[in-house]
Write a protein that holds these residues in place. Structure first.
Motif, mmCIF file in Angstrom:
data_model
loop_
_atom_site.group_PDB
_atom_site.id
_atom_site.type_symbol
_atom_site.label_atom_id
_atom_site.label_comp_id
_atom_site.label_asym_id
_atom_site.label_seq_id
_atom_site.Cartn_x
_atom_site.Cartn_y
_atom_site.Cartn_z
ATOM 1 N N MET A 20 41.512 64.959 -49.817
ATOM 2 C CA MET A 20 41.434 64.676 -48.374
ATOM 3 C C MET A 20 39.982 64.690 -47.910
ATOM 4 S SD MET A 20 43.262 66.457 -45.116
ATOM 5 C CE MET A 20 44.806 65.619 -45.349
ATOM 6 N N TRP A 21 39.233 65.712 -48.319
ATOM 7 C CA TRP A 21 37.841 65.851 -47.891
ATOM 8 C C TRP A 21 37.017 64.649 -48.339
ATOM 9 C CZ3 TRP A 21 34.084 70.061 -50.153
ATOM 10 C CH2 TRP A 21 32.860 70.010 -49.482
ATOM 11 N N LEU A 22 37.054 64.335 -49.618
ATOM 12 C CA LEU A 22 36.242 63.218 -50.108
ATOM 13 C C LEU A 22 36.782 61.880 -49.630
ATOM 14 C CD1 LEU A 22 35.216 64.330 -53.689
ATOM 15 C CD2 LEU A 22 33.972 64.548 -51.543
ATOM 16 N N GLY A 23 38.091 61.778 -49.489
ATOM 17 C CA GLY A 23 38.665 60.544 -48.946
ATOM 18 C C GLY A 23 38.152 60.275 -47.543
ATOM 19 N N LEU A 24 38.132 61.312 -46.721
ATOM 20 C CA LEU A 24 37.607 61.139 -45.359
ATOM 21 C C LEU A 24 36.103 60.887 -45.370
ATOM 22 C CD1 LEU A 24 39.807 63.766 -43.536
ATOM 23 C CD2 LEU A 24 39.713 61.313 -43.036
ATOM 24 N N LEU A 25 35.381 61.560 -46.260
ATOM 25 C CA LEU A 25 33.940 61.315 -46.378
ATOM 26 C C LEU A 25 33.679 59.853 -46.708
ATOM 27 C CD1 LEU A 25 30.978 62.379 -46.626
ATOM 28 C CD2 LEU A 25 31.488 62.791 -49.048
ATOM 29 N N TYR A 26 34.421 59.316 -47.667
ATOM 30 C CA TYR A 26 34.249 57.920 -48.046
ATOM 31 C C TYR A 26 34.727 56.995 -46.930
ATOM 32 C CZ TYR A 26 32.802 59.071 -52.801
ATOM 33 O OH TYR A 26 32.113 59.516 -53.891
ATOM 34 N N TYR A 27 35.801 57.369 -46.240
ATOM 35 C CA TYR A 27 36.274 56.582 -45.098
ATOM 36 C C TYR A 27 35.182 56.482 -44.036
ATOM 37 C CZ TYR A 27 38.251 55.913 -40.470
ATOM 38 O OH TYR A 27 38.455 55.493 -39.182
ATOM 39 N N THR A 100 29.248 73.551 -52.244
ATOM 40 C CA THR A 100 28.825 74.494 -51.201
ATOM 41 C C THR A 100 27.801 73.848 -50.270
ATOM 42 O OG1 THR A 100 29.258 76.367 -52.672
ATOM 43 C CG2 THR A 100 27.779 76.765 -50.802
ATOM 44 N N ILE A 101 26.847 73.141 -50.844
ATOM 45 C CA ILE A 101 25.852 72.434 -50.024
ATOM 46 C C ILE A 101 26.547 71.415 -49.122
ATOM 47 C CG2 ILE A 101 23.932 70.774 -50.127
ATOM 48 C CD1 ILE A 101 23.119 72.298 -52.784
ATOM 49 N N MET A 102 27.511 70.704 -49.691
ATOM 50 C CA MET A 102 28.251 69.712 -48.906
ATOM 51 C C MET A 102 29.036 70.382 -47.777
ATOM 52 S SD MET A 102 29.518 67.261 -52.034
ATOM 53 C CE MET A 102 30.661 66.337 -51.013
ATOM 54 N N LEU A 103 29.655 71.523 -48.056
ATOM 55 C CA LEU A 103 30.392 72.268 -47.029
ATOM 56 C C LEU A 103 29.452 72.706 -45.900
ATOM 57 C CD1 LEU A 103 33.025 73.788 -46.095
ATOM 58 C CD2 LEU A 103 32.118 75.742 -47.368
ATOM 59 N N ILE A 104 28.311 73.231 -46.260
ATOM 60 C CA ILE A 104 27.315 73.653 -45.256
ATOM 61 C C ILE A 104 26.878 72.449 -44.429
ATOM 62 C CG2 ILE A 104 24.946 74.499 -44.983
ATOM 63 C CD1 ILE A 104 25.581 76.344 -47.470
ATOM 64 N N ASN A 105 26.647 71.322 -45.078
ATOM 65 C CA ASN A 105 26.269 70.107 -44.349
ATOM 66 C C ASN A 105 27.345 69.711 -43.340
ATOM 67 O OD1 ASN A 105 23.840 69.831 -45.668
ATOM 68 N ND2 ASN A 105 24.552 68.267 -47.093
ATOM 69 N N VAL A 106 28.613 69.799 -43.753
ATOM 70 C CA VAL A 106 29.719 69.428 -42.857
ATOM 71 C C VAL A 106 29.719 70.298 -41.611
ATOM 72 C CG1 VAL A 106 32.248 69.464 -42.605
ATOM 73 C CG2 VAL A 106 31.213 68.417 -44.622
ATOM 74 N N TRP A 107 29.669 71.609 -41.800
ATOM 75 C CA TRP A 107 29.849 72.529 -40.670
ATOM 76 C C TRP A 107 28.597 72.733 -39.827
ATOM 77 C CZ3 TRP A 107 34.011 74.487 -38.348
ATOM 78 C CH2 TRP A 107 35.231 74.278 -38.973
ATOM 79 N N PHE A 108 27.413 72.677 -40.446
ATOM 80 C CA PHE A 108 26.199 73.034 -39.711
ATOM 81 C C PHE A 108 25.299 71.855 -39.346
ATOM 82 C CE2 PHE A 108 27.506 76.894 -41.935
ATOM 83 C CZ PHE A 108 27.657 77.738 -40.843
ATOM 84 N N LEU A 109 25.581 70.676 -39.884
ATOM 85 C CA LEU A 109 24.778 69.504 -39.532
ATOM 86 C C LEU A 109 25.647 68.359 -39.002
ATOM 87 C CD1 LEU A 109 22.301 69.606 -42.545
ATOM 88 C CD2 LEU A 109 21.831 70.263 -40.180
ATOM 89 N N ALA A 135 23.687 62.800 -38.360
ATOM 90 C CA ALA A 135 25.038 62.707 -38.936
ATOM 91 C C ALA A 135 25.095 61.609 -39.988
ATOM 92 C CB ALA A 135 26.068 62.461 -37.832
ATOM 93 N N PHE A 136 24.476 60.480 -39.693
ATOM 94 C CA PHE A 136 24.466 59.351 -40.633
ATOM 95 C C PHE A 136 23.788 59.742 -41.945
ATOM 96 C CE2 PHE A 136 22.297 55.613 -42.383
ATOM 97 C CZ PHE A 136 23.378 54.760 -42.581
ATOM 98 N N ILE A 137 22.604 60.301 -41.851
ATOM 99 C CA ILE A 137 21.837 60.646 -43.054
ATOM 100 C C ILE A 137 22.539 61.737 -43.859
ATOM 101 C CG2 ILE A 137 19.693 61.731 -43.871
ATOM 102 C CD1 ILE A 137 18.273 60.149 -41.597
ATOM 103 N N VAL A 138 22.982 62.794 -43.188
ATOM 104 C CA VAL A 138 23.615 63.905 -43.903
ATOM 105 C C VAL A 138 24.942 63.470 -44.523
ATOM 106 C CG1 VAL A 138 24.530 66.249 -43.688
ATOM 107 C CG2 VAL A 138 22.415 65.631 -42.524
ATOM 108 N N SER A 139 25.667 62.619 -43.827
ATOM 109 C CA SER A 139 26.915 62.106 -44.388
ATOM 110 C C SER A 139 26.642 61.270 -45.633
ATOM 111 C CB SER A 139 27.660 61.285 -43.337
ATOM 112 O OG SER A 139 28.939 60.949 -43.797
ATOM 113 N N ARG A 140 25.588 60.479 -45.604
ATOM 114 C CA ARG A 140 25.211 59.694 -46.787
ATOM 115 C C ARG A 140 24.742 60.609 -47.919
ATOM 116 N NH1 ARG A 140 25.231 54.026 -45.558
ATOM 117 N NH2 ARG A 140 27.007 54.018 -44.152
ATOM 118 N N VAL A 141 24.046 61.677 -47.580
ATOM 119 C CA VAL A 141 23.639 62.653 -48.599
ATOM 120 C C VAL A 141 24.887 63.259 -49.247
ATOM 121 C CG1 VAL A 141 22.600 64.943 -48.931
ATOM 122 C CG2 VAL A 141 21.357 63.185 -47.648
ATOM 123 N N ASN A 142 25.870 63.653 -48.421
ATOM 124 C CA ASN A 142 27.092 64.212 -48.982
ATOM 125 C C ASN A 142 27.817 63.203 -49.879
ATOM 126 O OD1 ASN A 142 26.778 66.742 -47.931
ATOM 127 N ND2 ASN A 142 28.647 66.720 -46.716
#
Length: 164
Positions: A20-27, A100-109, A135-142
């Motif tokens: 679900m997490w990665l599916g939504l990230l890719y969506y 963990t880095i990706m989780l931190i990016n989701v919640w704090f950025l 949001a755009f840059i961090v989402s692309r990083v994730n």
């Protein structure tokens, strides 16, 4: 006997929440960004911004947490070995750190930026523009981090095959 169920349930939660997490990230990165741009151009973006994005972000945030917690439960007593990148658990540890880095990016950025973008918190146009870019840059990083994260998560179970 009950302890045998913890890894089994954790593995399925980790897998399903991760999908679900990665599916939504890719969506978000491959579908919604382009669709929202087109919808803004023809004046039909309100439905996405008002109804789709907040709901998708809710599932995005919490599936990230469930994925991480279930992964931590799977590591169990080896949690410290993985996060300290000890040789016996370094491969899965790299995957865990990337997650963990990706989780931190989701919640704090990403999430604080999206709250401004969607008007859930008050923000000036300048702050919204900054939030959009962040949001755009961090989402692309994730999205980029998800590829090696998936590799190391899978390789953790097959480390002899990949790393000798």
């Amino acid at each position: 006997m009950m302890m045998d169920y913890v890894p089994a349930v954790s593995r399925w939660l980790h897998l399903l929440a991760g999908i679900m997490w990665l599916g939504l990230l890719y969506y978000f990165n491959f579908v919604q960004v382009a669709a929202l741009k087109a919808a803004q151009a023809d004046g039909s973006a309100a439905g996405i911004v008002k109804h789709v994005a907040p709901r998708a972000l809710l599932y995005f945030r919490w599936s990230a947490v469930v994925t991480w917690v279930a992964g931590a439960a799977l590591l169990g007593a080896n949690f410290g070995n993985a996060f300290m990148l000890r040789p016996s658990h370094a491969v899965i540890g790299i995957g865990a750190w990337l997650g963990t880095i990706m989780l931190i990016n989701v919640w704090f950025l990403i999430w604080p930026s999206q709250k401004k973008i969607l008007g859930l918190v008050a923000a000036s146009e300048e702050a919204k523009n900054t939030a959009r870019r962040r949001a755009f840059i961090v989402s692309r990083v994730n999205t980029a981090l998800s590829i090696p994260m998936l590799f190391f998560m899978a390789a953790g179970a097959h480390s002899a095959l990949y790393f000798g």
